[in-house]
Write an enzyme that holds these catalytic residues in place. Structure first.
Site, PDB file in Angstrom:
ATOM      1  N   SER A 123       0.843  -1.183   0.000  1.00 17.48           N
ATOM      2  CA  SER A 123       0.000   0.000   0.000  1.00 17.48           C
ATOM      3  C   SER A 123       0.884   1.242   0.000  1.00 17.48           C
ATOM      4  CB  SER A 123      -0.896  -0.010   1.243  1.00 17.48           C
ATOM      5  OG  SER A 123      -1.654   1.175   1.309  1.00 17.48           O
ATOM      6  N   GLY A 124       0.638   2.160  -0.939  1.00 17.51           N
ATOM      7  CA  GLY A 124       1.452   3.372  -1.044  1.00 17.51           C
ATOM      8  C   GLY A 124       2.610   3.252  -2.000  1.00 17.51           C
ATOM      9  N   THR A 128      -2.084   2.007  -7.906  1.00 18.62           N
ATOM     10  CA  THR A 128      -3.233   2.675  -8.525  1.00 18.62           C
ATOM     11  C   THR A 128      -2.781   3.705  -9.549  1.00 18.62           C
ATOM     12  OG1 THR A 128      -4.482   2.365  -6.473  1.00 18.62           O
ATOM     13  CG2 THR A 128      -5.335   3.987  -8.035  1.00 18.62           C
ATOM     14  N   ASN A 173      -0.854   5.042   3.289  1.00 22.99           N
ATOM     15  CA  ASN A 173      -1.209   5.647   2.002  1.00 22.99           C
ATOM     16  C   ASN A 173      -2.499   6.429   2.159  1.00 22.99           C
ATOM     17  OD1 ASN A 173      -1.565   6.280  -0.648  1.00 22.99           O
ATOM     18  ND2 ASN A 173      -1.907   4.207  -1.368  1.00 22.99           N
ATOM     19  N   SER A 176      -5.357   4.553  -0.430  1.00 19.94           N
ATOM     20  CA  SER A 176      -5.043   3.127  -0.513  1.00 19.94           C
ATOM     21  C   SER A 176      -6.243   2.355  -1.062  1.00 19.94           C
ATOM     22  CB  SER A 176      -4.681   2.598   0.874  1.00 19.94           C
ATOM     23  OG  SER A 176      -4.474   1.208   0.840  1.00 19.94           O
ATOM     24  N   SER A 177      -6.011   1.505  -2.073  1.00 22.04           N
ATOM     25  CA  SER A 177      -7.074   0.639  -2.598  1.00 22.04           C
ATOM     26  C   SER A 177      -7.315  -0.478  -1.589  1.00 22.04           C
ATOM     27  CB  SER A 177      -6.664   0.035  -3.945  1.00 22.04           C
ATOM     28  OG  SER A 177      -6.477   1.041  -4.894  1.00 22.04           O
ATOM     29  N   GLY A 394      -0.137  -6.352  -2.473  1.00 23.27           N
ATOM     30  CA  GLY A 394       1.104  -7.116  -2.406  1.00 23.27           C
ATOM     31  C   GLY A 394       1.181  -7.935  -1.129  1.00 23.27           C
ATOM     32  N   GLU A 396       1.785  -8.985   2.482  1.00 25.21           N
ATOM     33  CA  GLU A 396       1.692  -8.153   3.683  1.00 25.21           C
ATOM     34  C   GLU A 396       2.140  -8.932   4.905  1.00 25.21           C
ATOM     35  OE1 GLU A 396      -2.204  -6.528   4.109  1.00 25.21           O
ATOM     36  OE2 GLU A 396      -1.933  -5.067   2.495  1.00 25.21           O
TER      37      GLU A 396
END
Length: 1032
Positions: A123-124, A128, A173, A176-177, A394, A396
């Site tokens: 994330s970040g 996206t 993020n 973040s998605s 990804g 985690e």
């Protein structure tokens, strides 16, 4: 278009991969496959760091793109940049996301097959943004029509809608998605985008009801409250204050500086209309969002039986309005549990409320994705090719890893398996196609881990399903015991009970550990055996909820699937989709936790490199050959290194390459020759070749420049010689014609002037007109340079007879102008000087020697300042303004002794001063006269009346005689009282007693007392006179 392609071609030649190797020590290599130490994680990070510091955020591992988030604008995403990468071979330009997009699009169009681009990372890390850049590239570079523009707009605007409903601010993020997304972009046979389809995976429904400190709920809640129209909020029963809603206050982070909720709201409203949402759809959609917020504000109290009851029905009232249900029925459902038939206690009632909110939001998100798919669907049934974009979470690893991390890491395990298999497959196919023997490559096959998770009846997901759905009470510990029983002997599974003494300390009693391809991860089983309650909201009149919760679900008696099984099935379906397409990969890396530009956190990036499997992928890519190129490309670049291939090779490209590498000295183990390509095993071999090419390039350039300059010089010389001959011929003709014309003009002019000179004294007539005018013109031209420069200059150029009258008028005008200019330039000070000089002239001109020499010397205002006068004297003068002071020598009338004195002239009197005493005061009114000689001496006698008040005439000697006498006369207003005498000068010594002054000759000036008792002053001149002072 042609010029743009030419410019792009020039840019490519400067930036190709081989050309960039010369700067590898500073900016690293563009492809990790070219690293010498390809197994060293340190070398990998060092190369990544070098490129990041030079703002080179993209690097290849073969065809995989590694992208590092720069956290700043780099200016590398312009339309011009898109044109550079359009239609270019993959390795001709530096790594870029546009190269990945263009390669997928170009191969799809030429081979007519399907592709997918897998984007993964933390994330970040910029996943996206990467998918957005790919969509923008297709939008700009693909052919389009007016109809296709609508599809293109819907594809682009689907992103902000999905971000609003599926993205949130997290600690890592700000955008973040919180779901996985797979988007298929459909292209027609011309390569134009004609439709699309979106699949979503595992939206984070828990965020709807709970957020960690510093995090937010999904963006849409804040956008609606911050920027929703007043009428809309009133109808929904909402207030524009996030802090009033339980589901929005837990993170205490409603405002984020980097997020503009007002602007995003406008974008979402515009996107909804473009994507073809009706007003009713939009109304129901926002009704669902409001329903979730109202659900979160429902509070319970405990009755006497320990059951939960709702005391305040205001939220139920709004729920029944914005998501119409039977108010009483919905009230009782929330007290008893959405699916329950008996009342719940307070804790279970809150769980039931949150379960309802999560179910509503989760299914609404699925409905939203389906609605977007409906607007993107292409109705044309002809065959389409697609490019899929997979933007997925990804690997985690957190301090506490829940069921959600388990699903995410399981997904990454499957994708890593797919990546390795497809990479090996592509490598093997290329080797077979080129006729090179395939050498089996050892690698870590993570199928054993995938089987541990997903195998039927034996895998972790199957065991979890059994525990969740079996009769009786299932607990987290019973699930853990089941795992130990069934998979406890697996090499990649570990619990506290199964661990050795040293490892046991790091595993809790409710944890189990899996050894993934990226490393060990410990998962907590607490909460994993809870029932997946589905809220029965089939009675709602809200169109969206009605579609999401069908009445058929109430009658379905089949065993429901758990969330884990649903995710596994959707993942299997996704893998099948990906297996049917040609792959491209983008791995996104976050350089630091603080989102700071230029900061490279080695520990964090090492962690991501490991969990993204980049080293494993690099090892697989480097197991064979590090570099491969088509013969034509290789020969074209390096042919200058061999005399046989330079400058032109006339045989086949493969023979030319073979000849070239033999000349360079490649060893057999360093390369292989395929059917169409050369394969180089070691990067150092390529580096040595590139360095040799760089050296030879300078030599070749020097020779080419010399040859070319000589050719240019010879060509230019011939051109200039030809031009010079032509110019000389033309110029000689021009000069001859000019000379003839000039001679003709000269003859005519001389003839006219001769006639004019003969008739010059006659009145103006055709015969003498030009001559007379010429004479006049010549005179006036000369006069311009001989005009007097001052009033005193009386010279004037003599005029010819025809201009005598004009000359006199010009002279008068000139003199008047000089006089006017002179008068205008006179200042007040100069005017006063001139007035004094005029008076001096009237007194002394022609009468006293030395006057002419004094004319050019300006008179001073005073020779001594007031500070030079004793203050006591000034006090005695009693405030009379001092006009002039000069030092003088006073001669005694009786003793003839010279004494230093000061002569002070005021407005009304003259004072002879000695230090602090006034020796003599002479009022101007009583002044009888002033006498001086006609010689150049400085002697003057001031005559006073013969009365008791005055002692006698004052005999003074001063250096500035003309200045002193003039100022005394002006102040006394007695210019006519000055007497300039010759021979002798009479003066009063005392009442009744006089003296006489006589003159005599002498060689040197002197003043002395004669034997006869006179004072004698001798001055040298053409005629010497003796001035004698005597008493009688």
């Amino acid at each position: 278009r042609g010029s743009k392609q030419d410019e792009a071609g020039d840019k490519r030649s400067e930036l190709n991969m081989e050309g960039a190797l010369t700067a590898r020590d500073r900016v690293g290599v563009q492809d990790f496959v070219l690293l010498d130490s390809h197994t060293s994680e340190t070398a990998f990070l060092d190369n990544l760091r070098k490129r990041y510091r030079e703002n080179l955020i993209y690097t290849y591992i073969g065809t995989l793109l590694v992208s590092v988030n720069p956290y700043k604008e780099l200016g590398i995403y312009s339309v011009k940049q898109m044109e550079i990468y359009q239609g270019v071979n993959f390795f001709e330009l530096p790594p870029h996301i546009y190269a990945i997009a263009d390669n997928a699009y170009r191969v799809m169009c030429t081979e007519y097959n399907n592709h997918f681009i897998l984007i993964s990372g933390e994330s970040g890390a910029g996943k996206t943004e990467a998918s957005k850049k790919i969509l923008q590239y297709f939008a700009v570079t693909c052919p389009t029509t007016e109809q296709l523009q609508i599809v293109r707009d819907r594809l682009l605007l689907s992103n902000p809608v999905l971000e609003a409903f599926g993205n949130a601010k997290t600690l890592r993020n700000d955008n973040s998605s919180r779901f996985g997304k797979y988007m298929d972009i459909q292209f027609d046979f011309k390569g134009a985008p004609v439709g699309g389809h979106i699949l979503s995976y595992l939206i984070e429904k828990s965020r709807v009801v709970h957020q960690n400190q510093g995090e937010r709920n999904f963006h849409i809640f804040y956008q609606l409250l911050e920027s929703g129209e007043e009428d809309l909020l009133r109808w929904l029963g909402l207030e524009p204050a996030p802090q009033k809603y339980m589901y929005l206050i837990q993170g205490r982070c409603a405002k984020v500086s980097s997020i503009n909720d007002k602007s995003d709201w406008k974008t979402v409203r515009k996107a909804l209309s473009v994507i073809d949402f009706t007003d009713t759809n939009i109304e129901h959609l926002f009704g669902v969002i409001a329903s979730v917020l109202h659900l979160g504000n429902i509070q319970y109290e405990e009755d006497s039986n320990g059951h939960a009851i709702i005391t305040n029905g205001s939220q139920i009232k709004w729920l029944s309005k914005v998501s119409p249900l039977g108010r009483r029925s919905f009230h009782s459902d929330l007290e008893a549990g959405i699916e329950g038939t008996s009342p719940l206690n307070i804790d279970l009632a809150f769980c039931a409320r949150d379960a309802a909110a999560k179910a509503i939001y989760g299914r609404t998100f699925t409905w939203l994705v389906n609605k977007i798919n409906g607007s993107l669907a292409n109705k044309d049934l002809t065959r389409k090719t697609v490019i899929g974009l997979l933007d997925i979470y990804g690997f985690e690893v957190f301090d506490t890893n829940s069921f959600e991390q388990f699903c995410i890491n399981y997904c990454n395990e499957k994708l890593q398996q797919l990546l390795i298999e497809m990479t090996l497959k592509a490598e093997q196919e290329e080797y077979e196609l080129e006729g090179i023997e395939w050498e089996p490559i050892p690698y870590f096959n993570n199928k054993i881990i995938c089987d541990l998770v997903e195998e039927k009846h034996k895998g972790i997901i199957s065991i979890l399903d059994e525990e969740c759905l079996r009769p009786g009470e299932a607990t987290d510990l019973s699930f853990l015991e089941k795992l130990e029983e069934k998979v406890g002997d697996h090499a990649h599974f570990l619990t506290r009970k199964l661990a050795d003494q040293k490892t046991r300390k790091s595993i809790d009693w409710v944890d189990f550990r899996l050894l993934h391809y990226a490393g060990e991860v410990t998962y907590c089983v607490v909460g994993e055996c809870g029932l997946d309650n589905k809220p029965v909201l089939c009675k709602s009149k809200n169109g969206i909820i009605k579609e999401c919760f069908l009445p058929l679900e109430l009658d379905n008696r089949r065993r429901p699937e758990t969330v884990a099984t649903q995710f596994k099935n959707s993942l299997v379906s996704l893998i099948e989709i990906l297996m049917s397409k040609e792959p491209s990969y983008i791995r996104c890396i976050k350089p630091n936790e603080g989102k700071e530009p230029g900061k490279f956190d080695d520990v964090l990036i090492r962690h991501q490199v490991k969990y993204l499997g980049l080293m494993e992928h690099l090892r697989v890519r480097r197991a064979g050959f590090a570099y491969r190129r088509k013969y034509e490309v290789f020969l074209q670049r390096y042919k200058s290194l061999c005399p046989a291939t330079w400058p032109h090779w006339h045989g086949s490209a493969s023979e030319g390459v073979e000849r070239l590498i033999k000349h360079i000295g490649y060893k057999p183990e360093e390369y292989k020759l395929g059917r169409t390509k050369i394969f180089i095993r070691f990067p150092r071999t390529l580096f040595a070749t590139e360095d040799a090419f760089e050296y030879s390039k300078h030599l070749l350039v020097t020779r080419i420049q010399a040859k070319y300059k000589g050719c240019l010089g010879k060509r230019e010389y011939k051109k200039q010689r030809k031009a010079a001959i032509k110019l000389e011929a033309c110029w000689r003709g021009v000069l001859a014609r000019k000379e003839a014309k000039k001679r003709m003009w000269a003859v005519e002019t001389i003839r006219k002037f001769i006639k004019g000179f003969i008739n010059r004294k006659n009145p103006i007539c055709p015969e003498n007109d030009e001559f007379v005018r010429f004479v006049q013109y010549t005179y006036l031209t000369k006069l311009k340079d001989h005009v007097p420069k001052s009033v005193l200059d009386q010279n004037w150029l003599k005029a010819p007879a025809t201009l005598e009258e004009t000359s006199e008028l010009l002279k008068k005008i000139c003199m008047r102008n000089l006089v006017r200019k002179y008068c205008q330039g006179i200042t007040a000070e100069k005017k006063a000087q001139l007035q004094q000089k005029v008076i001096a002239s009237a007194i002394f001109r022609g009468k006293k020697d030395g006057y002419v020499q004094s004319i050019n010397q300006p008179f001073a205002d005073t020779r001594l300042s007031e500070t030079d006068i004793n203050p006591k004297v000034l006090q005695l003068i009693r405030g009379e303004k001092v006009k002039y002071v000069t030092p003088v020598v006073k001669y005694d009338r009786k003793g003839f002794k010279a004494r230093e004195r000061q002569l002070v002239l005021t407005q009304s009197a003259a004072y002879v001063v000695e230090m602090a005493k006034i020796k003599q005061k002479i009022d101007y009114a009583t002044l009888k006269g002033i006498s001086t000689s006609n010689l150049s001496d400085g002697l003057l006698v001031v005559h006073v009346p013969e009365d008791s008040k005055q002692k006698g005439d004052a005999i003074l000697h001063c250096e500035h005689i003309f200045e002193t006498v003039t100022k005394l006369c002006m102040l006394a207003n007695k210019q006519n009282a000055v007497s300039i005498v010759q021979g002798s000068l009479q003066f009063h010594v005392s009442p009744g007693k006089e003296g006489t002054i006589t003159f005599t000759s002498g060689q040197e000036p002197q003043i002395y007392k004669a034997k006869n008792g006179h004072l004698t002053v001798v001055r040298p001149s053409s005629r010497t006179r003796v001035l004698t002072f005597s008493q009688r």
